[in-house]
Design a protein around this motif. Structure first.
Motif, short mmCIF file in Angstrom:
data_model
loop_
_atom_site.label_atom_id
_atom_site.label_comp_id
_atom_site.label_asym_id
_atom_site.label_seq_id
_atom_site.Cartn_x
_atom_site.Cartn_y
_atom_site.Cartn_z
N TYR A 1 3.43 -15.78 -3.21
CA TYR A 1 2.57 -16.97 -3.04
C TYR A 1 2.48 -17.72 -4.37
O TYR A 1 2.33 -17.11 -5.44
N HIS A 2 2.58 -19.03 -4.28
CA HIS A 2 2.36 -19.88 -5.45
C HIS A 2 1.56 -21.10 -5.03
O HIS A 2 1.93 -21.81 -4.09
N SER A 3 0.47 -21.36 -5.74
CA SER A 3 -0.32 -22.57 -5.54
C SER A 3 0.14 -23.62 -6.52
O SER A 3 0.25 -23.35 -7.73
N PHE A 4 0.43 -24.82 -6.04
CA PHE A 4 0.88 -25.89 -6.91
C PHE A 4 -0.19 -26.30 -7.92
O PHE A 4 0.10 -26.94 -8.94
N THR A 5 -1.46 -25.93 -7.65
CA THR A 5 -2.55 -26.32 -8.54
C THR A 5 -2.99 -25.18 -9.45
O THR A 5 -3.97 -25.33 -10.18
N SER A 6 -2.31 -24.04 -9.42
CA SER A 6 -2.73 -22.91 -10.25
C SER A 6 -2.58 -23.26 -11.73
O SER A 6 -1.60 -23.83 -12.16
N ARG A 7 -3.61 -22.91 -12.51
CA ARG A 7 -3.61 -23.13 -13.95
C ARG A 7 -4.18 -21.89 -14.63
O ARG A 7 -5.34 -21.58 -14.45
N PRO A 8 -3.37 -21.17 -15.40
CA PRO A 8 -1.96 -21.44 -15.67
C PRO A 8 -1.11 -21.27 -14.41
O PRO A 8 -1.54 -20.61 -13.45
N SER A 9 0.08 -21.83 -14.43
CA SER A 9 0.96 -21.74 -13.27
C SER A 9 1.41 -20.29 -13.11
O SER A 9 1.94 -19.68 -14.04
N LEU A 10 1.15 -19.73 -11.92
CA LEU A 10 1.52 -18.33 -11.71
C LEU A 10 1.98 -18.07 -10.29
O LEU A 10 1.74 -18.87 -9.37
N VAL A 11 2.68 -16.94 -10.12
CA VAL A 11 3.16 -16.49 -8.82
C VAL A 11 2.48 -15.16 -8.51
O VAL A 11 2.38 -14.29 -9.39
N VAL A 12 2.01 -15.01 -7.29
CA VAL A 12 1.39 -13.75 -6.85
C VAL A 12 2.37 -13.03 -5.94
O VAL A 12 2.97 -13.64 -5.05
N ARG A 13 2.56 -11.74 -6.18
CA ARG A 13 3.43 -10.93 -5.32
C ARG A 13 2.64 -9.72 -4.81
O ARG A 13 2.07 -8.99 -5.59
N GLN A 14 2.64 -9.55 -3.50
CA GLN A 14 1.97 -8.41 -2.88
C GLN A 14 3.00 -7.54 -2.17
O GLN A 14 3.75 -8.02 -1.32
N LEU A 15 3.06 -6.27 -2.54
CA LEU A 15 3.98 -5.31 -1.94
C LEU A 15 3.18 -4.32 -1.12
O LEU A 15 2.26 -3.67 -1.64
N SER A 16 3.50 -4.19 0.16
CA SER A 16 2.73 -3.32 1.05
C SER A 16 3.65 -2.55 1.98
O SER A 16 4.62 -3.11 2.50
N GLY A 17 3.34 -1.27 2.19
CA GLY A 17 4.09 -0.45 3.12
C GLY A 17 3.17 0.35 4.02
O GLY A 17 2.12 0.82 3.57
N TRP A 18 3.56 0.47 5.28
CA TRP A 18 2.79 1.23 6.26
C TRP A 18 3.74 2.00 7.17
O TRP A 18 4.88 1.60 7.37
N GLU A 19 3.28 3.10 7.73
CA GLU A 19 4.04 3.78 8.77
C GLU A 19 3.07 4.58 9.64
O GLU A 19 1.93 4.86 9.24
N ALA A 20 3.54 4.95 10.82
CA ALA A 20 2.73 5.74 11.74
C ALA A 20 3.66 6.43 12.72
O ALA A 20 4.77 5.94 12.98
N PRO A 21 3.22 7.55 13.29
CA PRO A 21 4.04 8.21 14.32
C PRO A 21 4.29 7.26 15.50
O PRO A 21 3.47 6.39 15.81
N TYR A 22 5.41 7.43 16.14
CA TYR A 22 5.82 6.58 17.26
C TYR A 22 4.73 6.52 18.33
O TYR A 22 4.35 5.44 18.79
#
Length: 313
Positions: free
Chosen positions: A232-253
């Motif tokens: 995610y990047h907001s064009f109005t972010s100051r300072p200009s920054l990028v957010v990265r979210q890493l997520s993993g899930w699992e469950a039995p069938y």
């Protein structure tokens, strides 16, 4: 109803196999092509050292570049498949056996014997499910390094700083979509034992850029697994920054199957969006701690930021 959002100046262009948007110092290119030819697959397989998924889109990619800083990020098939484990699977790799493996062994073992069943081991020299935690990559680094460049590093987000999170309220607003693309990277039916696929989506709105790269795994009668990379990047972010979210899930069938809207309709079990919805709505203890008891290292949620430009000189 939300107030009208001003649409910034931008430029769209396209070729037969790609589309580009230039907006607020960003250049974004989405390239979608047919499934790789036999010759292309042979070259890619030789480079990776293991068999490719049945449907490999080796020429597909998404790239985005922030021109003032030179920061560039990409999602492509070759670098994604580099994240598949090669060789013997180890602790944390989340190795999976097909559902009928033990039943097959029992059917070939004398039921009267007291001898334990032999241990089943993976015969393949790679992870046959193509499980990965591919976070995207940068042109000057390998995909598993997760680092943009020596000068711009990913760092842990500050959970008390609102600008270090992805604002769902903004993403669910009915703002105009200036650019949208779906880029499939690969899909495989796991020898009729389920499905494994990686799909990248991007949308650019007047206020922001949002990317979702989703790996989805279904191993019939064993488990479901999802890994999401959100950018995610907001064009109005100051300072200009990028957010990265890493997520993993699992469950039995069976745990996911029990949540079907109709017990007689299994179709949703082939829908990546339905699978992700069920997994993310489960308690964290079930989907990100216990999971399907594979001890997969991808079971987590991690948020990080890359600062592209700082305030001041």
């Amino acid at each position: 109803m939300s107030s009208a959002v001003a649409v910034p100046q931008h430029k769209l262009s396209e070729t037969p196999n790609s589309r580009t948007i230039e907006i607020n110092d960003w250049v974004i290119i989405a390239s979608t092509n047919p499934i790789s030819s036999a010759t292309e697959c042979d070259a890619l397989q030789a480079s990776l050292g293991f068999p490719l998924p049945e449907m490999t889109f080796g020429s597909n990619y998404l790239s985005l570049e922030h021109q003032p800083s030179g920061w560039k990020m990409m999602f492509d098939t070759h670098n994604a498949l580099k994240c598949v484990t090669k060789g013997e699977l180890r602790e944390g790799d989340g190795g999976v056996k097909v559902g009928y493996a033990d039943a097959w062994l029992k059917s070939r073992t004398d039921p009267g014997t007291n001898l334990p069943l032999p241990v089943t081991v993976a015969a393949k020299h790679y992870d046959w499910t193509y499980t990965m935690t591919y976070p995207g990559h940068h042109s000057d680094s390998a995909p598993d390094i997760e680092s943009p460049s020596p000068s711009i590093q990913w760092m842990d987000a500050n959970e008390d700083n609102p600008s270090h999170s992805i604002p769902l309220s903004e993403l669910t607003r009915p703002d105009p979509i200036l650019f949208y693309a779906e880029i499939p990277l690969f899909e495989d039916e796991l020898h009729d034992n389920g499905s494994s696929n990686l799909l990248v989506r991007i949308r650019v709105m007047p206020t922001c850029i949002f990317i979702l790269s989703r790996f989805t795994l279904r191993v019939d009668n064993v488990l479901f697994r999802t890994h999401d990379t959100r950018i995610y990047h907001s064009f109005t972010s100051r300072p200009s920054l990028v957010v990265r979210q890493l997520s993993g899930w699992e469950a039995p069938y069976d745990g996911v199957k029990r949540r079907l809207p109709s017990r007689n309709d299994l179709t949703p079990l082939t829908d990546a969006n339905f699978i992700a919805k069920v997994l993310t709505e489960l308690p964290v203890t079930e989907s990100q701690q216990i999971g399907a008891r594979t001890r997969w290292r991808g079971l987590r949620t991690k948020v990080e930021i890359a600062v592209l430009e700082r305030d001041g000189p």
